[in-house]
Design a protein around this motif. Sequence first.
Motif, PDB file in Angstrom:
ATOM      1  N   TRP A   1       0.648  -1.046  -0.007  1.00 18.71           N
ATOM      2  CA  TRP A   1       0.058  -0.183  -0.003  1.00 18.71           C
ATOM      3  C   TRP A   1       0.834   1.194   0.013  1.00 18.71           C
ATOM      4  CZ3 TRP A   1      -1.107   3.364   4.335  1.00 18.71           C
ATOM      5  CH2 TRP A   1      -1.955   4.336   4.084  1.00 18.71           C
ATOM      6  N   LEU A   2       1.879   1.183   0.829  1.00 20.85           N
ATOM      7  CA  LEU A   2       2.795   2.518   0.944  1.00 20.85           C
ATOM      8  C   LEU A   2       3.470   2.756  -0.508  1.00 20.85           C
ATOM      9  CD1 LEU A   2       4.541   2.120   4.396  1.00 20.85           C
ATOM     10  CD2 LEU A   2       2.881   3.728   3.711  1.00 20.85           C
ATOM     11  N   GLN A   3       3.873   1.785  -0.960  1.00 19.18           N
ATOM     12  CA  GLN A   3       4.598   1.967  -2.532  1.00 19.18           C
ATOM     13  C   GLN A   3       3.731   1.974  -3.576  1.00 19.18           C
ATOM     14  OE1 GLN A   3       6.993  -1.714  -2.107  1.00 19.18           O
ATOM     15  NE2 GLN A   3       8.408  -0.956  -0.727  1.00 19.18           N
ATOM     16  N   GLU A   4       2.655   1.388  -3.679  1.00 15.45           N
ATOM     17  CA  GLU A   4       1.667   1.406  -4.701  1.00 15.45           C
ATOM     18  C   GLU A   4       0.164   1.738  -4.715  1.00 15.45           C
ATOM     19  OE1 GLU A   4       2.210  -2.524  -6.342  1.00 15.45           O
ATOM     20  OE2 GLU A   4       4.208  -2.535  -5.889  1.00 15.45           O
ATOM     21  N   GLY A   5      -0.164   1.876  -3.387  1.00 14.87           N
ATOM     22  CA  GLY A   5      -1.489   2.008  -3.455  1.00 14.87           C
ATOM     23  C   GLY A   5      -2.043   3.537  -2.842  1.00 14.87           C
ATOM     24  N   LYS A   6      -1.371   4.538  -3.601  1.00 11.15           N
ATOM     25  CA  LYS A   6      -1.899   5.883  -3.054  1.00 11.15           C
ATOM     26  C   LYS A   6      -3.464   6.067  -3.453  1.00 11.15           C
ATOM     27  CE  LYS A   6       2.289   8.379  -3.204  1.00 11.15           C
ATOM     28  NZ  LYS A   6       3.050   9.546  -3.881  1.00 11.15           N
ATOM     29  N   GLY A   7      -4.045   5.401  -4.406  1.00 12.19           N
ATOM     30  CA  GLY A   7      -5.592   5.563  -4.264  1.00 12.19           C
ATOM     31  C   GLY A   7      -6.579   5.084  -3.427  1.00 12.19           C
ATOM     32  N   LYS A   8      -5.769   4.188  -2.461  1.00 18.13           N
ATOM     33  CA  LYS A   8      -6.630   3.623  -1.535  1.00 18.13           C
ATOM     34  C   LYS A   8      -6.652   4.217  -0.093  1.00 18.13           C
ATOM     35  CE  LYS A   8      -7.504  -1.061  -3.110  1.00 18.13           C
ATOM     36  NZ  LYS A   8      -9.054  -0.690  -3.273  1.00 18.13           N
ATOM     37  N   SER A   9      -7.673   4.879   0.319  1.00 19.47           N
ATOM     38  CA  SER A   9      -7.649   5.651   1.594  1.00 19.47           C
ATOM     39  C   SER A   9      -7.232   4.722   2.907  1.00 19.47           C
ATOM     40  CB  SER A   9      -8.931   6.230   2.038  1.00 19.47           C
ATOM     41  OG  SER A   9      -9.661   5.037   2.401  1.00 19.47           O
TER      42      SER A   9
END
Length: 197
Positions: free
Chosen positions: A161-169
């Motif tokens: 999430w930290l590396q690839e998931g900027k779209g997820k809150s």
Amino acid sequence: MEKKVDQRILRTRKRLKHGLAKLMKTKSVSQITVKELVEEVNINRSTFYLHFKDIQDLLKDIENSMEEEIRRAIQEHPIERQDENVFFFIEDIFKVLHVEREIGIALLGPNGDIGFIHQIQDILEENSRIALENLFPGSKENLKYFYSFCLSGCLGLVKTWLQEGKGKSPEEMAEMTYRMVINTKEAFCQSASGFEK
């Protein structure tokens, strides 16, 4: 009366922390020099030494701040028999990581401090052990497998999430993680009786 912290000091320390996090994306802490860091954040070398002894001292300060946030979240949302507290604890951690995404990436990335990661895992295990032993009184010995599975899985999920998931809150990630942890707990409950045989 509590002494007010100078906002300039806070801003400088924040710039140094984020500068180090940025440099850690491409190299290990042992390879980063004070000269390189101060050039990255555009401050004087003497200013760095007003705040920290060296790069390791700065890293330790970053790690201590993150550990304090985790301990605060544990205190505010103690892991008990109620699953609701587990959700709020997970959500709290994701919110902290969302605010400090660059630092989280640095600490959990390939150039992070593996000792710090183990320390955090130990803190989480220590604070969930008693509740889980009460929940599964006959499966104490096998709880280490449950801890290992959950901690490793959650760590992998956070890294992704930290590396690839900027779209997820943080809220979406907390919900996803919570469901995975609860499903793992239920699977463990079902197999616990088999372990005891």
